[in-house]
Design a protein around this motif. Sequence first.
Motif, PDB file in Angstrom:
ATOM      1  N   ARG A   3       0.661  -1.100  -0.002  1.00  0.00           N
ATOM      2  CA  ARG A   3       0.021   0.053  -0.196  1.00  0.00           C
ATOM      3  C   ARG A   3       0.828   1.339   0.396  1.00  0.00           C
ATOM      4  O   ARG A   3       0.784   2.027  -1.108  1.00  0.00           O
ATOM      5  CB  ARG A   3      -1.232  -0.067   1.243  1.00  0.00           C
ATOM      6  CG  ARG A   3      -1.795   1.372   0.986  1.00  0.00           C
ATOM      7  CD  ARG A   3      -3.170   1.306   0.011  1.00  0.00           C
ATOM      8  NE  ARG A   3      -3.176   2.819   0.702  1.00  0.00           N
ATOM      9  CZ  ARG A   3      -3.432   3.693   0.151  1.00  0.00           C
ATOM     10  NH1 ARG A   3      -1.861   3.778  -0.470  1.00  0.00           N
ATOM     11  NH2 ARG A   3      -3.737   4.599   0.794  1.00  0.00           N
ATOM     12  N   GLY A   4       2.307   1.461   0.797  1.00  0.00           N
ATOM     13  CA  GLY A   4       2.802   2.050   1.157  1.00  0.00           C
ATOM     14  C   GLY A   4       3.613   3.107  -0.985  1.00  0.00           C
ATOM     15  O   GLY A   4       3.547   4.048  -0.443  1.00  0.00           O
ATOM     16  N   SER A   7       0.792   5.671  -2.917  1.00  0.00           N
ATOM     17  CA  SER A   7       1.583   6.883  -1.895  1.00  0.00           C
ATOM     18  C   SER A   7       2.052   8.360  -3.288  1.00  0.00           C
ATOM     19  O   SER A   7       1.895   9.479  -3.151  1.00  0.00           O
ATOM     20  CB  SER A   7       1.459   8.096  -0.723  1.00  0.00           C
ATOM     21  OG  SER A   7       1.277   6.508   0.221  1.00  0.00           O
ATOM     22  N   GLU A 115       4.750  11.262   3.804  1.00  0.00           N
ATOM     23  CA  GLU A 115       3.541   9.931   4.260  1.00  0.00           C
ATOM     24  C   GLU A 115       4.588   9.688   5.333  1.00  0.00           C
ATOM     25  O   GLU A 115       3.800   9.356   6.870  1.00  0.00           O
ATOM     26  CB  GLU A 115       3.761   9.522   3.265  1.00  0.00           C
ATOM     27  CG  GLU A 115       3.024   8.121   4.202  1.00  0.00           C
ATOM     28  CD  GLU A 115       2.964   6.447   3.363  1.00  0.00           C
ATOM     29  OE1 GLU A 115       2.982   5.605   4.100  1.00  0.00           O
ATOM     30  OE2 GLU A 115       3.078   6.779   2.101  1.00  0.00           O
ATOM     31  N   LYS A 116       6.180  10.162   5.375  1.00  0.00           N
ATOM     32  CA  LYS A 116       6.625  10.165   7.020  1.00  0.00           C
ATOM     33  C   LYS A 116       6.391  11.263   7.319  1.00  0.00           C
ATOM     34  O   LYS A 116       6.335  11.142   9.414  1.00  0.00           O
ATOM     35  CB  LYS A 116       8.209  10.004   6.425  1.00  0.00           C
ATOM     36  CG  LYS A 116       9.286   8.335   5.914  1.00  0.00           C
ATOM     37  CD  LYS A 116       9.745   9.288   5.087  1.00  0.00           C
ATOM     38  CE  LYS A 116      10.769   7.985   4.962  1.00  0.00           C
ATOM     39  NZ  LYS A 116      12.637   8.230   4.195  1.00  0.00           N
ATOM     40  N   ASP A 121      -2.754   8.942   5.833  1.00  0.00           N
ATOM     41  CA  ASP A 121      -3.323   7.663   4.798  1.00  0.00           C
ATOM     42  C   ASP A 121      -4.174   6.527   5.618  1.00  0.00           C
ATOM     43  O   ASP A 121      -3.795   6.191   6.745  1.00  0.00           O
ATOM     44  CB  ASP A 121      -1.172   6.816   4.771  1.00  0.00           C
ATOM     45  CG  ASP A 121      -1.786   5.608   3.949  1.00  0.00           C
ATOM     46  OD1 ASP A 121      -2.673   5.149   3.775  1.00  0.00           O
ATOM     47  OD2 ASP A 121      -0.653   5.850   3.687  1.00  0.00           O
ATOM     48  N   ASN A 123      -4.707   3.778   5.527  1.00  0.00           N
ATOM     49  CA  ASN A 123      -3.880   2.251   5.388  1.00  0.00           C
ATOM     50  C   ASN A 123      -3.129   2.117   6.755  1.00  0.00           C
ATOM     51  O   ASN A 123      -3.658   1.266   7.877  1.00  0.00           O
ATOM     52  CB  ASN A 123      -3.919   1.216   4.401  1.00  0.00           C
ATOM     53  CG  ASN A 123      -2.786   0.991   4.910  1.00  0.00           C
ATOM     54  OD1 ASN A 123      -3.572  -0.047   5.174  1.00  0.00           O
ATOM     55  ND2 ASN A 123      -1.812   0.152   5.045  1.00  0.00           N
ATOM     56  N   LYS A 124      -2.714   3.602   6.508  1.00  0.00           N
ATOM     57  CA  LYS A 124      -2.179   3.572   7.922  1.00  0.00           C
ATOM     58  C   LYS A 124      -2.858   3.520   9.121  1.00  0.00           C
ATOM     59  O   LYS A 124      -2.760   3.136  10.707  1.00  0.00           O
ATOM     60  CB  LYS A 124      -0.551   4.331   8.395  1.00  0.00           C
ATOM     61  CG  LYS A 124       0.487   4.039   7.076  1.00  0.00           C
ATOM     62  CD  LYS A 124       1.422   4.866   7.369  1.00  0.00           C
ATOM     63  CE  LYS A 124       2.279   4.117   5.929  1.00  0.00           C
ATOM     64  NZ  LYS A 124       2.957   3.261   6.488  1.00  0.00           N
ATOM     65  N   HIS A 127      -5.040   0.290  10.072  1.00  0.00           N
ATOM     66  CA  HIS A 127      -4.080  -1.132  10.418  1.00  0.00           C
ATOM     67  C   HIS A 127      -2.947  -0.520  11.170  1.00  0.00           C
ATOM     68  O   HIS A 127      -2.509  -1.616  11.700  1.00  0.00           O
ATOM     69  CB  HIS A 127      -4.154  -1.656   9.236  1.00  0.00           C
ATOM     70  CG  HIS A 127      -4.868  -1.992   7.991  1.00  0.00           C
ATOM     71  ND1 HIS A 127      -6.170  -2.504   8.382  1.00  0.00           N
ATOM     72  CD2 HIS A 127      -5.947  -0.992   6.763  1.00  0.00           C
ATOM     73  CE1 HIS A 127      -6.757  -2.712   7.561  1.00  0.00           C
ATOM     74  NE2 HIS A 127      -6.979  -1.866   6.277  1.00  0.00           N
ATOM     75  N   GLU A 128      -2.746   0.430  11.111  1.00  0.00           N
ATOM     76  CA  GLU A 128      -1.038   1.040  11.988  1.00  0.00           C
ATOM     77  C   GLU A 128      -1.694   1.456  12.798  1.00  0.00           C
ATOM     78  O   GLU A 128      -1.121   2.016  13.955  1.00  0.00           O
ATOM     79  CB  GLU A 128      -0.587   1.113  11.151  1.00  0.00           C
ATOM     80  CG  GLU A 128      -0.168   0.552  10.313  1.00  0.00           C
ATOM     81  CD  GLU A 128       0.846   0.767   9.570  1.00  0.00           C
ATOM     82  OE1 GLU A 128       2.056   1.815  10.132  1.00  0.00           O
ATOM     83  OE2 GLU A 128       1.580   0.593   8.294  1.00  0.00           O
ATOM     84  N   GLN A 130      -2.296   4.518  13.386  1.00  0.00           N
ATOM     85  CA  GLN A 130      -2.106   6.154  13.680  1.00  0.00           C
ATOM     86  C   GLN A 130      -3.000   7.578  13.327  1.00  0.00           C
ATOM     87  O   GLN A 130      -2.976   7.417  12.712  1.00  0.00           O
ATOM     88  CB  GLN A 130      -0.975   6.315  12.464  1.00  0.00           C
ATOM     89  CG  GLN A 130       0.593   4.463  12.600  1.00  0.00           C
ATOM     90  CD  GLN A 130       1.354   5.421  12.014  1.00  0.00           C
ATOM     91  OE1 GLN A 130       1.514   5.848  10.511  1.00  0.00           O
ATOM     92  NE2 GLN A 130       2.035   4.394  11.340  1.00  0.00           N
ATOM     93  N   ARG A 133      -2.702  10.835  12.002  1.00  0.00           N
ATOM     94  CA  ARG A 133      -2.344  11.696  11.155  1.00  0.00           C
ATOM     95  C   ARG A 133      -3.597  12.943  10.722  1.00  0.00           C
ATOM     96  O   ARG A 133      -3.613  13.475  10.224  1.00  0.00           O
ATOM     97  CB  ARG A 133      -2.225  10.370  10.106  1.00  0.00           C
ATOM     98  CG  ARG A 133      -1.331   9.852   9.430  1.00  0.00           C
ATOM     99  CD  ARG A 133      -0.935   8.675   9.143  1.00  0.00           C
ATOM    100  NE  ARG A 133       0.067   7.997   9.403  1.00  0.00           N
ATOM    101  CZ  ARG A 133       1.776   8.442   8.581  1.00  0.00           C
ATOM    102  NH1 ARG A 133       1.595   9.464   7.599  1.00  0.00           N
ATOM    103  NH2 ARG A 133       2.869   7.450   8.711  1.00  0.00           N
TER     104      ARG A 133
END
Length: 389
Positions: A3-4, A7, A115-116, A121, A123-124, A127-128, A130, A133
Amino acid sequence: MGRGASSAEIEVNVQPRIGDSAIHPIEIGSASLSRRTSPANAMASISGEFMTFRRWRPWLVPAFVIANVVLFSITMFVNNCPRSSPSCILSFLGRFSFQPLKENPLLGPSSNTLEKMGALDVNKVVHEHQGWRLITCIWLHAGVVHILANMLSLLFIGMRLEQEFGFVRIGILYIISGFGGSLLSALFIQSSISVGASGALFGLLGGMLSELITNWTIYANKFAALLTLVFIIAINLVVGVLPHVDNFAHIGGFISGFLLGFVLLIRPQFGWISQQSHQPRYPVKRKHKVYQYILWIAAAVFLITGLTVGLIMIFHGVNANDHCSWCHYLSCIPTSRWSCNSSATYCSASQAGNQLTLTCEGGNGRNHSYFLPSADNDKIKELCSQVCS
């Protein structure tokens, strides 16, 4: 790649500046109704004396502008274009030089760097875990063009509002509107990252509209002011249907700011102000009208409910497009000149000796080979965004 690598597309907005909204408070009593004053200098002539609303000295909005510029500078420093691309724009700037125009036409960093730094995002977020964001993305910008347009708009709109209502209320309005814009964007824009303060800026416009409505009785030229403001908002939303512009962030920010304006930007009646000044024996005026209380309660309930439901849907991985087949047209309308296809793009990488070959899948189908003895995942993402752009 995963997925990354998707972007490569960045959803942004270049916010045009707006003109004077022509909202003029009524002057009651001996003063002429035709006299025109700005909202920041709103006065009422009561019993021969002028009553004025407090005028604040703006400092928070300029601080927001400085914070955005500093973060953009840090983002460009982290981006370090010469490390990943031989064709940087304004290469004499060193690590502050810009990505190639075909990758970022707004003169800015790569999507991987954004993104960093905290771009939105989905997805992040889902699923992560975060969720931060949803806030950090409103402080990031995709390029010089992007940040210049947004910061000029913020100064032009925000300074006036802070002068009228103070830094606390405008700060809350700005942050929550930006958050509301991120929520709606995350529900509908799930194949690309999103950055920019335009959701918060639309919240300020929404707050201006609700402030005019809830304080309707104290303004002269009401309908002219209303039509002007609605026209400005409509034009900005229409611009949002262009490709790669995140209109869902605009809409979410506007709705949040509109509802919050009924809560934060309410003004007392001039009659009540007069009573406080003259201290009559038997006060007969309420501080606010009944319709102001009704709007206050209704807006607070809708805002809290909307933000809560939005958060629950996001963290449950809901894609709002599955429940609204036409809503994607609110952000992009396809024409013969452009496509609204924002499907994710992926790169497949193969290493043969010192040669790295990347093939864009699900996008333009191009491939490119690089002389690269070894490449980490971040480096591959940088190169992939160039191949698939």
